[in-house]
Design a protein around this motif. Structure first.
Motif, mmCIF file in Angstrom:
data_model
loop_
_atom_site.group_PDB
_atom_site.id
_atom_site.type_symbol
_atom_site.label_atom_id
_atom_site.label_comp_id
_atom_site.label_asym_id
_atom_site.label_seq_id
_atom_site.Cartn_x
_atom_site.Cartn_y
_atom_site.Cartn_z
ATOM 1 N N SER A 3 0.850 -1.190 0.000
ATOM 2 C CA SER A 3 0.000 0.000 0.000
ATOM 3 C C SER A 3 0.880 1.232 0.000
ATOM 4 C CB SER A 3 -0.930 0.011 1.213
ATOM 5 O OG SER A 3 -0.188 0.143 2.406
ATOM 6 N N VAL A 4 0.276 2.346 -0.383
ATOM 7 C CA VAL A 4 1.003 3.606 -0.474
ATOM 8 C C VAL A 4 0.198 4.686 0.230
ATOM 9 C CG1 VAL A 4 1.894 5.366 -2.037
ATOM 10 C CG2 VAL A 4 2.012 2.953 -2.683
ATOM 11 N N THR A 5 0.864 5.472 1.048
ATOM 12 C CA THR A 5 0.214 6.588 1.729
ATOM 13 C C THR A 5 0.909 7.873 1.344
ATOM 14 O OG1 THR A 5 -0.334 5.174 3.624
ATOM 15 C CG2 THR A 5 -0.443 7.561 3.957
ATOM 16 N N GLN A 6 0.144 8.775 0.783
ATOM 17 C CA GLN A 6 0.662 10.121 0.526
ATOM 18 C C GLN A 6 0.104 11.001 1.624
ATOM 19 O OE1 GLN A 6 0.110 9.594 -4.160
ATOM 20 N NE2 GLN A 6 1.085 11.528 -3.603
ATOM 21 N N LEU A 7 0.990 11.539 2.394
ATOM 22 C CA LEU A 7 0.611 12.140 3.673
ATOM 23 C C LEU A 7 -0.104 13.469 3.540
ATOM 24 C CD1 LEU A 7 3.939 11.047 5.232
ATOM 25 C CD2 LEU A 7 1.714 10.259 6.009
ATOM 26 N N ASP A 8 0.051 14.131 2.423
ATOM 27 C CA ASP A 8 -0.585 15.436 2.227
ATOM 28 C C ASP A 8 -1.475 15.393 1.011
ATOM 29 O OD1 ASP A 8 2.661 16.220 2.913
ATOM 30 O OD2 ASP A 8 1.077 16.816 4.292
ATOM 31 N N SER A 9 -2.731 15.769 1.171
ATOM 32 C CA SER A 9 -3.614 15.796 0.007
ATOM 33 C C SER A 9 -3.378 17.056 -0.823
ATOM 34 C CB SER A 9 -5.077 15.719 0.445
ATOM 35 O OG SER A 9 -5.391 16.809 1.277
ATOM 36 N N GLN A 10 -2.971 18.144 -0.160
ATOM 37 C CA GLN A 10 -2.704 19.387 -0.872
ATOM 38 C C GLN A 10 -1.462 20.039 -0.283
ATOM 39 O OE1 GLN A 10 -6.030 22.017 -1.950
ATOM 40 N NE2 GLN A 10 -7.333 20.673 -0.745
ATOM 41 N N VAL A 11 -0.649 20.604 -1.156
ATOM 42 C CA VAL A 11 0.528 21.343 -0.710
ATOM 43 C C VAL A 11 0.575 22.667 -1.460
ATOM 44 C CG1 VAL A 11 3.049 21.401 -0.653
ATOM 45 C CG2 VAL A 11 1.848 19.271 -0.116
ATOM 46 N N LEU A 21 7.091 16.462 -1.266
ATOM 47 C CA LEU A 21 5.837 15.712 -1.248
ATOM 48 C C LEU A 21 6.156 14.342 -0.655
ATOM 49 C CD1 LEU A 21 4.432 16.571 -4.806
ATOM 50 C CD2 LEU A 21 4.261 17.873 -2.667
ATOM 51 N N ARG A 22 5.402 13.996 0.374
ATOM 52 C CA ARG A 22 5.756 12.811 1.147
ATOM 53 C C ARG A 22 5.003 11.574 0.687
ATOM 54 N NH1 ARG A 22 4.823 14.583 7.140
ATOM 55 N NH2 ARG A 22 2.960 15.525 6.206
ATOM 56 N N CYS A 23 5.722 10.461 0.732
ATOM 57 C CA CYS A 23 5.150 9.175 0.338
ATOM 58 C C CYS A 23 5.736 8.089 1.227
ATOM 59 C CB CYS A 23 5.470 8.873 -1.124
ATOM 60 S SG CYS A 23 5.019 7.206 -1.658
ATOM 61 N N GLU A 64 13.628 15.216 -7.738
ATOM 62 C CA GLU A 64 14.401 14.082 -7.267
ATOM 63 C C GLU A 64 13.662 13.442 -6.096
ATOM 64 O OE1 GLU A 64 18.161 15.895 -6.225
ATOM 65 O OE2 GLU A 64 17.543 16.086 -4.126
ATOM 66 N N ALA A 65 14.013 12.203 -5.809
ATOM 67 C CA ALA A 65 13.386 11.495 -4.698
ATOM 68 C C ALA A 65 14.427 10.621 -4.027
ATOM 69 C CB ALA A 65 12.215 10.647 -5.178
ATOM 70 N N GLU A 66 14.225 10.399 -2.748
ATOM 71 C CA GLU A 66 15.156 9.572 -1.993
ATOM 72 C C GLU A 66 14.443 8.379 -1.405
ATOM 73 O OE1 GLU A 66 17.694 11.664 0.660
ATOM 74 O OE2 GLU A 66 19.048 9.935 0.777
ATOM 75 N N ARG A 77 11.185 15.693 -4.029
ATOM 76 C CA ARG A 77 11.641 17.044 -3.689
ATOM 77 C C ARG A 77 11.987 17.831 -4.951
ATOM 78 N NH1 ARG A 77 15.054 13.837 -0.111
ATOM 79 N NH2 ARG A 77 14.081 13.757 1.945
ATOM 80 N N LYS A 78 11.845 19.142 -4.811
ATOM 81 C CA LYS A 78 12.345 20.046 -5.842
ATOM 82 C C LYS A 78 12.839 21.298 -5.140
ATOM 83 C CE LYS A 78 11.409 22.085 -10.333
ATOM 84 N NZ LYS A 78 10.512 22.174 -11.512
ATOM 85 N N PRO A 79 14.044 21.756 -5.428
ATOM 86 C CA PRO A 79 14.615 22.888 -4.691
ATOM 87 C C PRO A 79 13.946 24.222 -4.991
ATOM 88 C CG PRO A 79 16.154 22.105 -6.371
ATOM 89 C CD PRO A 79 15.015 21.147 -6.361
#
Lengths: 115, 114
Positions: A3-11, A21-23, A64-66, A77-79
């Motif tokens: 399963s995948v949880t994206q913690l923020d619906s809007q940023v 953006l968190r995942c 980019e993503a880590e 992320r994006k700077p």
């Protein structure tokens, strides 16, 4: 099951500011991780993916993503964002239980970039 | 620039009518997926095929939905009879080729059932 949880619906964010953006995903086995972007009235476009190797993955449009296995996270992320980055972003996972071709998507995060 | 194409892009129909959506995968891709996107449910996988054979259609309501691949260049998703709750955007994606792990999405068919 994965399963995948994206913690923020809007940023909301101002132009030229950094964004994350968190995942988070759940899986007890090795997985592949993806970020897709969806612009209004369009299909999904692949931003980047993690299959193996280096945990820092660079994608298109300066994103980019880590991959963090211990925290089961794959944050995007994006700077410095642009107005044109306004879109919906989806994190997705695939793994052996569904076949590595079968993607499980998060609910999405709507990124709104303001001038 | 290879891409997945879908037709029609928009479809408005009345409840009870048959709806057929078509997808042309990227040439050389052997895996085709059908997704449905709604505000309430997000992106749901309906079915997918590999080498034209159905591998998983567990996400699809069997009584009214059917998916087929008559040939390697065409995938179809049919709804008969359609209902208002079927209103959604339906995406086709294809994968395989040199990047077996990556799916490429079409622009979607926006279906409205009145």
């Amino acid at each position: 099951a994965q399963s995948v949880t994206q913690l923020d619906s809007q940023v909301p964010v101002f132009e030229e500011a950094p964004v994350e953006l968190r995942c988070n995903y759940s899986s007890s086995v090795s997985v592949y991780l993806f970020w897709y972007v969806q612009y209004p009235n369009q299909g999904l476009q692949l931003l980047l993916k993690y299959l193996s190797g280096s945990t820092l993955v660079k994608g298109i449009n300066g994103f980019e993503a880590e991959f963090n296995k211990s925290q089961t996270s794959f944050h995007l992320r994006k700077p410095s964002v642009h107005i044109s980055d306004t879109a919906e972003y989806f994190c997705a996972v695939s793994g052996p239980s569904g076949g590595y071709n079968k993607l499980i998507f998060g609910a999405g995060t709507r990124l709104a970039v303001h001038p | 620039d290879a891409r997945v194409t879908q037709t029609p892009r928009h479809k408005v129909t009345e409840m009870g009518q048959e709806v057929t959506m078509r997808c042309q995968p990227i040439l050389g891709h052997n895996t085709v997926f059908w997704y449905r996107q709604t505000m309430m449910q997000g992106l749901e996988l309906l079915a997918y095929f590999r080498n034209r054979a159905p591998l998983d259609d567990s996400g699809m309501p069997k009584d009214r939905f059917s998916a087929e691949m008559p040939d390697a260049t065409l995938a179809t998703l049919k709804i008969q009879p359609s209902e208002p709750r079927d209103s959604a955007v339906y995406f086709c994606a294809s994968g395989g080729g040199q990047e077996t792990d990556t799916q490429y999405f079409g622009p979607g068919t926006r279906l409205t059932v009145l």
